[in-house]
Design a protein around this motif. Structure first.
Motif, mmCIF file in Angstrom:
data_model
loop_
_atom_site.group_PDB
_atom_site.id
_atom_site.type_symbol
_atom_site.label_atom_id
_atom_site.label_comp_id
_atom_site.label_asym_id
_atom_site.label_seq_id
_atom_site.Cartn_x
_atom_site.Cartn_y
_atom_site.Cartn_z
ATOM 1 N N GLY A 124 37.179 77.240 44.349
ATOM 2 C CA GLY A 124 38.001 78.170 43.590
ATOM 3 C C GLY A 124 37.512 79.595 43.758
ATOM 4 N N PRO A 125 38.113 80.543 43.058
ATOM 5 C CA PRO A 125 39.210 80.357 42.086
ATOM 6 C C PRO A 125 40.525 80.044 42.770
ATOM 7 N N PRO A 126 41.490 79.517 42.015
ATOM 8 C CA PRO A 126 42.813 79.290 42.600
ATOM 9 C C PRO A 126 43.477 80.618 42.944
ATOM 10 N N PRO A 127 44.403 80.629 43.892
ATOM 11 C CA PRO A 127 45.103 81.871 44.221
ATOM 12 C C PRO A 127 45.950 82.351 43.041
ATOM 13 N N SER A 128 46.208 83.641 42.999
ATOM 14 C CA SER A 128 46.999 84.199 41.901
ATOM 15 C C SER A 128 48.454 83.768 42.027
ATOM 16 N N GLU A 245 37.163 72.274 40.374
ATOM 17 C CA GLU A 245 37.471 72.557 38.978
ATOM 18 C C GLU A 245 37.260 74.033 38.695
ATOM 19 N N TRP A 246 38.195 74.613 37.952
ATOM 20 C CA TRP A 246 38.110 76.023 37.619
ATOM 21 C C TRP A 246 38.553 76.214 36.179
ATOM 22 N N LYS A 247 37.638 76.708 35.375
ATOM 23 C CA LYS A 247 37.907 76.951 33.954
ATOM 24 C C LYS A 247 38.473 75.713 33.268
ATOM 25 N N GLY A 248 37.833 74.581 33.565
ATOM 26 C CA GLY A 248 38.184 73.338 32.892
ATOM 27 C C GLY A 248 39.379 72.596 33.442
ATOM 28 N N LYS A 249 40.005 73.106 34.506
ATOM 29 C CA LYS A 249 41.174 72.454 35.089
ATOM 30 C C LYS A 249 40.859 72.007 36.510
#
Length: 333
Positions: A124-128, A245-249
């Motif tokens: 991550g992070p996921p893309p915007s 996983e990113w911020k709990g997701k």
């Protein structure tokens, strides 16, 4: 993931040659029975050499590979000459993509890269949302690929081919063709749990291979078991192995091209089909289709044997699959 369920019997009464090697980022096992040892070993060595070359050529981000060369040509809007075998596989993949309503779409390599899955380090992070929307506006797809003779062209420069959704299936088909070409009739090729099988585990007794379908929530447990023999492929697609996983997701590597985000309904799909390339593509498509649409996609792709598990451990199974599998779990539809 699929597991070969071993019997507790004593020493088998047939000759078996089994070798393991590492390619495609996973463990590959080849088992050949009822064949002279030297012949079996040579056949396995041939498969390993082909797989190593295949991995270099077909890896979407391997410099110098054929897919990387094709993607460079597409981005530069230049035609590129390809071999007949590559053209045939791309055309087959186009057909499978169309049958899946483009849920399986090998033209989305750029989107896969945006999510960071063109690397072995998924963090991550996921893309915007803005970046994903920009990609969706262009919506590159394998349907943008066309041929003039053996010259490949694309009418969308943002197409980037990535055959992660069915390349292992193609490798399985190539391996079995190689074994058949030298007269081997009883074998199993296992790429990280995806398998194609010919003949029997014990030809003298017509004994099938018993395959266990892993519980995606509890990988050490077997959720269901099925017997495979003759000439069949069994492939599983799951969201529980490649993810970050990113911020709990949790974000899986199986991405819905229509939304730009990872599929989040099914966590495991197992498909049986004679052709491993088709089974591999269908498992990906059904993962994305989810509980509401999987039956439509399965019908369009002529998949009659499939088994799915959602995030609540609810299972879904086609009638033909239900007839031949032993569920070790409750609550099935």
């Amino acid at each position: 993931m699929l597991l070969l369920v071993l019997s507790s019997c004593s020493q088998p009464s047939y000759e078996k040659v089994q070798q393991t090697f590492y390619v495609f980022g996973t463990e590959v096992q080849v088992e050949i029975v009822d064949t002279p040892k030297d012949k079996a070993q040579h056949a396995i060595q041939t498969i390993e050499a082909r797989f190593q070359k295949f991995n270099r050529d077909w890896h979407a981000w391997e410099p110098g590979g054929i897919i990387a060369k094709i993607n460079t040509a597409i981005s530069q809007q230049k035609p590129i000459e390809v071999q007949e075998s590559i053209k045939a596989f791309i055309l087959k993949s186009k057909k499978l993509a169309a049958e899946s309503d483009y849920l399986f779409d090998p033209g989305i390599g750029q989107l896969v890269n945006l999510w960071g899955f063109h690397s072995e380090d998924w963090h991550g992070p996921p893309p915007s949302q803005k970046v994903i929307q920009q990609w969706l506006t262009s919506r590159p797809s394998i349907k943008n690929i066309h041929f003039k003779g053996n010259r490949l062209i694309s009418d969308n420069p943002n197409v980037q081919l990535d055959f992660g959704g069915n390349a292992k299936g193609l490798a399985l088909d190539i391996a079995i063709h190689s074994l058949k070409s030298v007269g081997i009739q009883n074998a199993i090729v296992n790429i990280g749990g995806d398998m194609r099988i010919i003949g029997s585990k014990n030809p003298n007794r017509h004994q099938a291979w018993r395959i266990g379908i892993q519980n995606p929530k509890h990988p050490g447990q077997i959720l269901a078991a099925i017997q495979i023999q003759g000439d069949e492929s069994i492939v599983t697609s799951g969201s529980y192995q490649r993810y970050f996983e990113w911020k709990g997701k949790r974000y899986s590597h199986i991405i819905n091209p229509n939304t730009g985000y990872p599929a989040d309904h099914f966590i495991s799909v197992t498909v049986i089909h004679k052709d491993a390339t088709t089974a591999d593509a269908a498992a990906t498509a059904l993962m994305i289709a989810g509980p509401k649409h999987w039956q439509k996609i399965a019908q369009q792709m002529q998949i009659t044997e499939a088994f799915m598990v959602d995030d609540n451990q609810k299972t879904y199974v086609t009638p033909d699959m239900a007839k031949r599998m032993q569920l070790i779990n409750e609550d099935s539809d």
